[in-house]
Design an enzyme around this catalytic site. Structure first.
Site, PDB file in Angstrom:
ATOM      1  N   ASP A  21       0.310  -0.861   0.220  1.00 24.77           N
ATOM      2  CA  ASP A  21      -0.308   0.245   0.214  1.00 24.77           C
ATOM      3  C   ASP A  21       0.847   1.015  -0.179  1.00 24.77           C
ATOM      4  O   ASP A  21      -0.172   2.465  -0.268  1.00 24.77           O
ATOM      5  CB  ASP A  21      -0.915   0.432   0.738  1.00 24.77           C
ATOM      6  CG  ASP A  21      -0.534   0.124   2.805  1.00 24.77           C
ATOM      7  OD1 ASP A  21       0.912  -0.299   2.684  1.00 24.77           O
ATOM      8  OD2 ASP A  21      -1.564   0.354   2.945  1.00 24.77           O
ATOM      9  N   GLY A 109      -2.089  -4.225  18.590  1.00 23.83           N
ATOM     10  CA  GLY A 109      -0.794  -4.505  18.145  1.00 23.83           C
ATOM     11  C   GLY A 109      -1.158  -6.236  17.400  1.00 23.83           C
ATOM     12  O   GLY A 109       0.405  -7.106  17.419  1.00 23.83           O
ATOM     13  N   ALA A 110      -2.594  -6.846  17.549  1.00 28.25           N
ATOM     14  CA  ALA A 110      -1.717  -8.161  16.701  1.00 28.25           C
ATOM     15  C   ALA A 110      -1.883  -8.050  15.365  1.00 28.25           C
ATOM     16  O   ALA A 110      -2.389  -9.490  14.418  1.00 28.25           O
ATOM     17  CB  ALA A 110      -3.289  -8.772  17.505  1.00 28.25           C
ATOM     18  N   GLY A 111      -1.557  -7.006  14.612  1.00 32.30           N
ATOM     19  CA  GLY A 111      -2.064  -6.709  13.239  1.00 32.30           C
ATOM     20  C   GLY A 111      -3.183  -7.037  12.829  1.00 32.30           C
ATOM     21  O   GLY A 111      -3.166  -7.169  11.553  1.00 32.30           O
ATOM     22  N   LEU A 112      -4.282  -6.768  13.308  1.00 33.19           N
ATOM     23  CA  LEU A 112      -5.590  -6.089  13.068  1.00 33.19           C
ATOM     24  C   LEU A 112      -6.017  -5.089  12.719  1.00 33.19           C
ATOM     25  O   LEU A 112      -7.048  -4.839  12.794  1.00 33.19           O
ATOM     26  CB  LEU A 112      -6.416  -7.412  13.683  1.00 33.19           C
ATOM     27  CG  LEU A 112      -5.862  -9.102  14.100  1.00 33.19           C
ATOM     28  CD1 LEU A 112      -6.598  -9.422  14.593  1.00 33.19           C
ATOM     29  CD2 LEU A 112      -6.389  -9.359  12.797  1.00 33.19           C
ATOM     30  N   SER A 113      -5.734  -4.337  12.913  1.00 38.31           N
ATOM     31  CA  SER A 113      -5.898  -2.816  12.847  1.00 38.31           C
ATOM     32  C   SER A 113      -6.188  -2.547  13.912  1.00 38.31           C
ATOM     33  O   SER A 113      -7.332  -1.274  13.717  1.00 38.31           O
ATOM     34  CB  SER A 113      -6.439  -2.614  11.214  1.00 38.31           C
ATOM     35  OG  SER A 113      -5.583  -2.282  10.433  1.00 38.31           O
ATOM     36  N   SER A 114      -5.600  -2.473  15.201  1.00 38.78           N
ATOM     37  CA  SER A 114      -6.306  -1.681  15.756  1.00 38.78           C
ATOM     38  C   SER A 114      -5.734  -0.732  16.700  1.00 38.78           C
ATOM     39  O   SER A 114      -6.981   0.267  16.861  1.00 38.78           O
ATOM     40  CB  SER A 114      -5.874  -2.230  17.786  1.00 38.78           C
ATOM     41  OG  SER A 114      -4.378  -2.075  17.538  1.00 38.78           O
ATOM     42  N   ASP A 159      -5.507   0.235   5.680  1.00 35.51           N
ATOM     43  CA  ASP A 159      -6.001  -0.389   6.675  1.00 35.51           C
ATOM     44  C   ASP A 159      -7.291   0.677   7.375  1.00 35.51           C
ATOM     45  O   ASP A 159      -8.116   0.686   7.274  1.00 35.51           O
ATOM     46  CB  ASP A 159      -5.757  -0.059   8.377  1.00 35.51           C
ATOM     47  CG  ASP A 159      -3.715  -1.358   8.227  1.00 35.51           C
ATOM     48  OD1 ASP A 159      -4.085  -1.990   7.309  1.00 35.51           O
ATOM     49  OD2 ASP A 159      -2.631  -1.055   9.434  1.00 35.51           O
TER      50      ASP A 159
HETATM   51  C1  GLA Z   1       0.966  -2.520   8.251  1.00 36.08           C
HETATM   52  C2  GLA Z   1       0.058  -0.486   7.576  1.00 36.08           C
HETATM   53  C3  GLA Z   1      -0.594  -0.297   6.472  1.00 36.08           C
HETATM   54  C4  GLA Z   1      -0.043  -1.849   5.592  1.00 36.08           C
HETATM   55  C5  GLA Z   1       0.614  -3.154   6.486  1.00 36.08           C
HETATM   56  C6  GLA Z   1       1.299  -3.670   5.589  1.00 36.08           C
HETATM   57  O1  GLA Z   1      -0.626  -2.890   8.689  1.00 36.08           O
HETATM   58  O2  GLA Z   1      -0.111  -0.175   8.582  1.00 36.08           O
HETATM   59  O3  GLA Z   1      -0.241   0.799   5.881  1.00 36.08           O
HETATM   60  O4  GLA Z   1       1.205  -1.160   5.504  1.00 36.08           O
HETATM   61  O5  GLA Z   1       1.357  -2.745   7.133  1.00 36.08           O
HETATM   62  O6  GLA Z   1       0.921  -4.488   4.735  1.00 36.08           O
END
Ligand code: GLA
Length: 371
Positions: A21, A109-114, A159
């Site tokens: 992105d 912080g779990a990679g789920l866009s908190s 995100d």
């Molecule tokens: C995080 C960033 C996003 C994207 C992803 C990886 O979630 O916030 O903008 O770059 O990593 O795809």
């Protein structure tokens, strides 16, 4: 003018298109029903006080009045302060005294866009309270500015757009250079398929240098090739990149871009069950070429595949956080069990395993009374 506003914002899983992105590539995220709810209410004493119920994010109360300038503040409350700042910047509306209450089932912080869910929730609720009339994409852009300019993470736009625009049973195809979006049907349940989120519980801090470092490598590759967007490169171009590490990073961007288009083709043809090999290839590329996986993410992906998942990959920035596995409904239990077993064998904390289906994006809720 209302006295209180409540918004509920989902987390997101990125089906495929990782670290594209900020390279102008296509991404294919969807919303999940782990959500953050934000209630903002006016208060007379002029203070800006944030409280959290401690479900998905740390419990506590913070006064963010001194954190409203970019770069200031720390901890989870900083994201709230950043969103307040960005809303004021975008609309010119003065920030009144506020109580901001957060309830969340979305692990932080779990990679789920908190963080995007929290920032978008605060901007959306402030927008309603102050009647500033921002559209969903404008709220996403405002939250993005909060993350980049206040928190200081040089992230792309995926995100924030995903959590604002997600729709049930759909993924959002985002063109990250024009920010054009398209809803793509993803009726996994109708095909007897299920996606599992496997949260390794290893917490990443995207704000640390690794994310910025990957972005810098991609920019260096684009500059060397004379391109504005690295996702325009093809495999022949890669041979012209001199630094072997930068070349490998660029190779991920080129191969991942092709995988997203192949995934979009399959999803549009109503063949989501065939996505598995693309997901697994994406993971390999992120682990070997882009080097953003971790031992725990590799373990989750390996265990899921070994137990019959059709495909699996890390999702989000990496360095910890979550992986996803695409399974037939029949295989889900066995996959979850095997991942738990492998984590126990390795002496790791039990992973959080959640079956998810594409859920709706940010929505207004009936305001709750603040305690
Ligand atoms: C995080 C960033 C996003 C994207 C992803 C990886 O979630 O916030 O903008 O770059 O990593 O795809």
């Amino acid at each position: 003018m209302s006295a209180s506003a409540t918004w509920s914002v989902p987390g997101r899983v990125n089906l495929i298109g990782e670290h594209l992105d900020y390279n102008g590539g296509p991404v294919l995220p969807f919303g999940i029903d782990l959500r953050t709810e934000v209630t903002v209410s006016r208060r007379a004493d002029g203070r800006r006080v944030v409280t959290s119920d401690g479900l998905g994010i740390a419990e506590g109360t913070a006064d963010i009045t001194q954190q409203l300038t970019p770069g200031s503040g720390d901890g989870w409350a900083r994201y709230v302060a950043a969103a307040c700042w960005a809303h004021a910047e975008a609309t010119g509306a003065a920030l009144p005294g506020l109580t901001i209450q957060i309830r969340s089932t979305l692990p932080i912080g779990a990679g789920l866009s908190s963080s995007a869910a929290l920032e978008c929730g605060v901007v959306a609720a402030l927008d309603e309270l102050a009647a500033t009339g921002l559209s969903a994409p404008e709220i996403a852009r405002c939250a993005l500015r909060a993350e980049r300019e206040h928190v200081g993470v040089p992230c792309g736009p995926m995100d924030q757009l995903a959590v604002m625009l997600a729709a049930p049973e759909h993924a959002v195809l985002i063109d990250t250079r024009t920010l054009a979006t398209e809803q793509v049907p993803l009726p996994l349940a109708r095909h007897d398929h299920q996606l599992l989120v496997m949260d390794t519980r290893v917490r990443h801090a995207v704000a640390d240098g690794a994310y910025a470092d990957r972005r810098a490598s991609c920019e260096a590759a684009a500059t060397e090739l004379g391109l504005t967007w690295l996702s325009d490169a093809d495999s022949d171009d890669l041979t012209r990149i001199t630094d072997p590490v930068v070349r490998r990073r660029a190779r991920h961007v080129v191969s991942e871009t092709a995988r997203v288009w192949e995934a979009v083709r399959l999803v549009r043809a109503d063949r989501p069950g065939e996505l598995g090999p693309l997901l697994t290839a994406s993971h390999r590329s992120l682990a070997e070429d882009f080097e953003v996986s971790s031992a725990e993410l590799d373990l989750a992906v390996g265990a899921a595949l070994e137990a019959g998942a059709l495909g699996a990959r890390m999702t989000g920035a990496g360095f910890g956080g979550s992986a996803i596995a695409l399974c037939t409904t029949r295989a889900v239990e066995g996959v979850a069990e095997r991942v738990r077993e492998r984590f126990a064998d390795a002496g790791l904390a039990e992973p959080g395993i959640y079956p998810v289906r594409p859920a709706g994006g940010a929505r207004r809720e009936v305001p709750r009374t603040i305690r």
